[in-house]
Write a protein that holds these residues in place. Structure first.
Motif, PDB file in Angstrom:
ATOM      1  N   SER A   1      51.039  41.608  34.939  1.00  0.00           N
ATOM      2  CA  SER A   1      49.602  41.762  34.742  1.00  0.00           C
ATOM      3  C   SER A   1      48.903  40.677  35.551  1.00  0.00           C
TER       4      SER A   1
ATOM      5  N   TYR B   1      46.495  38.855  34.545  1.00  0.00           N
ATOM      6  CA  TYR B   1      45.943  37.814  33.695  1.00  0.00           C
ATOM      7  C   TYR B   1      47.041  37.232  32.803  1.00  0.00           C
TER       8      TYR B   1
ATOM      9  N   ARG C   1      46.616  34.815  26.576  1.00  0.00           N
ATOM     10  CA  ARG C   1      45.849  33.775  25.894  1.00  0.00           C
ATOM     11  C   ARG C   1      45.679  34.180  24.430  1.00  0.00           C
TER      12      ARG C   1
ATOM     13  N   THR D   1      51.026  38.364  39.933  1.00  0.00           N
ATOM     14  CA  THR D   1      51.001  38.865  38.568  1.00  0.00           C
ATOM     15  C   THR D   1      51.800  37.934  37.669  1.00  0.00           C
TER      16      THR D   1
END
Length: 492
Positions: free
Chosen positions: A353, A355, A358, A376
């Motif tokens: 991904s 991101y 978090r 990624t």
């Protein structure tokens, strides 16, 4: 004088429309027939309109129309050439005379089948295609020829033998006439538009409308209802102040079933969110509890008794096949072999991904190793990622340490004390237990995210339901204030 044909090309269709140039006494465009030009006024005439055939025109050296001979200069006479002069006429003079007049319809060519124009007029004799003597036998025109086995339907000479000068001249002439017709159309459109705008200005100036703004006596702007934007804003504000209080009162007096349903949905979503948070707390407790069990199991001593490995001492000739590589393997080492094969094939595929993860309060969940080539982050579970994490090498004196159970679910408080290298019964039990806990935590986090999205949608719908635009468009008619809401009656 000329016997001309139409030039093929994309501009030809636009030239033959309603704005095509007109010729002759009939004032019609060129219709692919024989035409003759006046040597005085340079106007072209159809042969059948003035009773002159192509054969007759070959004997004429200078020809004048009736208007030039009668009205302008009665001394003009048609001059004929003798048979000797007709044979001695040079090809450059004929080409010069044909293309000298600007009103000549040059967008026609002499390449039509059966044309009587000589080859020298259609070819310059200087370019490379004109000097070529053999056909290429590869283009579509050559393949159509009978000598190359074609049906002879197109009847055109080889594309590599067609004169470039003549083709360029015909193209430029056709392009020029097309531009003139296009310019004429644009001028006509501009005239029509200006005429229409003048009519509109006259109509508006004849009857000016008053501005619809409150207390405004000025004239409205052209194509508008107001003299300025301020008048329009004032009128809109007055209408809102007049309608909105009544709509708010109607909204407050009549119960809104959708609002009640929205409140119930919010309560249900909050309960599910609370349950998910409790589940997350429980999974975190199980996570730390499992880590404690694993640490305690590693402190056990390895038992070297032969009774412990009695199940492994059975010598059998059975073989099973690996589900990944299909090789026959011994049942004793089947789990280890299949684990290695799976890790080898799984590491060839990336699950990434853009991101990183978090999540507040989450310990050891996703791998999140950054790949600079694909830019990624790895989204496998950290304990199961074969691409970025490898199992450490097992020492000789390391114990298996798997908690023993009875009746499948009841813990006995004892641990497997066989060496980890020799224990095939509890292979990789720490990784599997950790992955089970981490996977359940991921499911709960996804459930929480879905509940947050549902809560946001419900709150947005409830906010928009009582907004300014919704209240302006809303209208409730209550015929009898004493009548209760029939939708809340449970008997119906």
């Amino acid at each position: 004088m000329s016997d001309i044909d139409q030039v093929p090309g994309p501009e030809n269709s636009s030239m033959e429309g309603e704005n095509a140039p007109l010729y002759c006494i009939c004032r019609k465009p060129d219709i692919n027939c024989f035409m003759i030009g006046c040597d005085n006024c340079s106007e072209w005439f159809h042969g059948h309109c003035i009773n002159i055939t192509e054969k007759m025109a070959k004997a004429i050296r200078e020809w004048y129309c009736m208007r030039c001979k009668v009205d302008e200069d009665p001394s003009l006479e048609i001059k004929y050439r003798s048979k000797k002069n007709r044979e001695k006429e040079t090809e450059p003079d004929r080409a010069e005379k044909q293309y000298s007049t600007p009103s000549t319809p040059d967008y026609k060519s002499e390449r039509r089948r059966g044309s009587k124009v000589k080859r020298s007029v259609r070819m310059c004799g200087e370019c490379e295609p004109c000097r070529r003597t053999e056909d290429c036998a590869q283009c579509d025109f050559c393949k159509d020829m009978k000598k190359f086995g074609g049906p002879n339907k197109i009847r055109q000479k080889c594309r590599f033998r067609q004169c470039e000068v003549r083709a360029r001249h015909c193209y430029l002439s056709a392009r020029r006439i097309w531009k003139e017709s296009r310019r004429h159309k644009q001028k006509q459109k501009h005239k029509d538009r200006s005429r229409h705008s003048e009519k509109g200005d006259l109509r508006d100036s004849g009857g000016l409308r008053q501005c619809l703004g409150p207390s405004c006596v000025e004239a409205a702007r052209p194509n508008s209802k107001y003299c300025s934007e301020d008048c329009g804003m004032k009128l809109a504000a007055n209408r809102i102040y007049e309608i909105l209080p009544q709509r708010i009162q109607q909204w407050q007096q009549s119960p809104c079933i959708a609002e009640e349903h929205g409140k119930k949905q919010l309560e249900r979503i909050r309960r599910e969110q609370q349950n998910a948070r409790l589940r997350l707390t429980e999974m975190e407790r199980r996570f730390h509890e499992l880590e404690g069990i694993i640490a305690k199991a590693k402190q056990q001593a390895v038992q070297q008794d032969e009774e412990v490995n009695e199940g492994d001492s059975d010598d059998t000739d059975l073989q099973i096949f690996c589900v990944s590589c299909s090789h026959p393997i011994n049942p004793k080492v089947a789990l280890r072999h299949m684990e290695r094969c799976y890790a080898k094939y799984e590491s060839q595929t990336s699950f990434g991904s853009m991101y990183p993860t978090r999540i507040e309060g989450a310990t050891r969940l996703f791998c999140d190793v950054y790949n600079p080539q694909s830019k990624t982050y790895c989204k496998r579970l950290q304990v199961l990622c074969p691409e970025h994490s490898r199992d450490p090498k097992v020492p000789v004196d390391e114990v298996c340490g798997c908690p023993l159970v009875k009746n499948v679910f009841e813990l006995t408080g004892e641990y497997c004390r066989v060496s980890k290298r020799k224990c095939n019964k509890h292979y990789n039990w720490e990784k599997l237990r950790r992955a089970e806990v981490d996977l359940e935590r991921v499911r709960v986090w996804y459930k929480l995210d879905e509940l947050f999205e549902q809560e946001r949608n419900v709150r947005t719908a409830m906010t928009n339901r009582a907004g300014l635009l919704a209240l302006m468009l809303h209208q409730t008619i209550q015929h009898d204030p004493l009548t209760t809401d029939l939708r809340s009656n449970k008997d119906r």
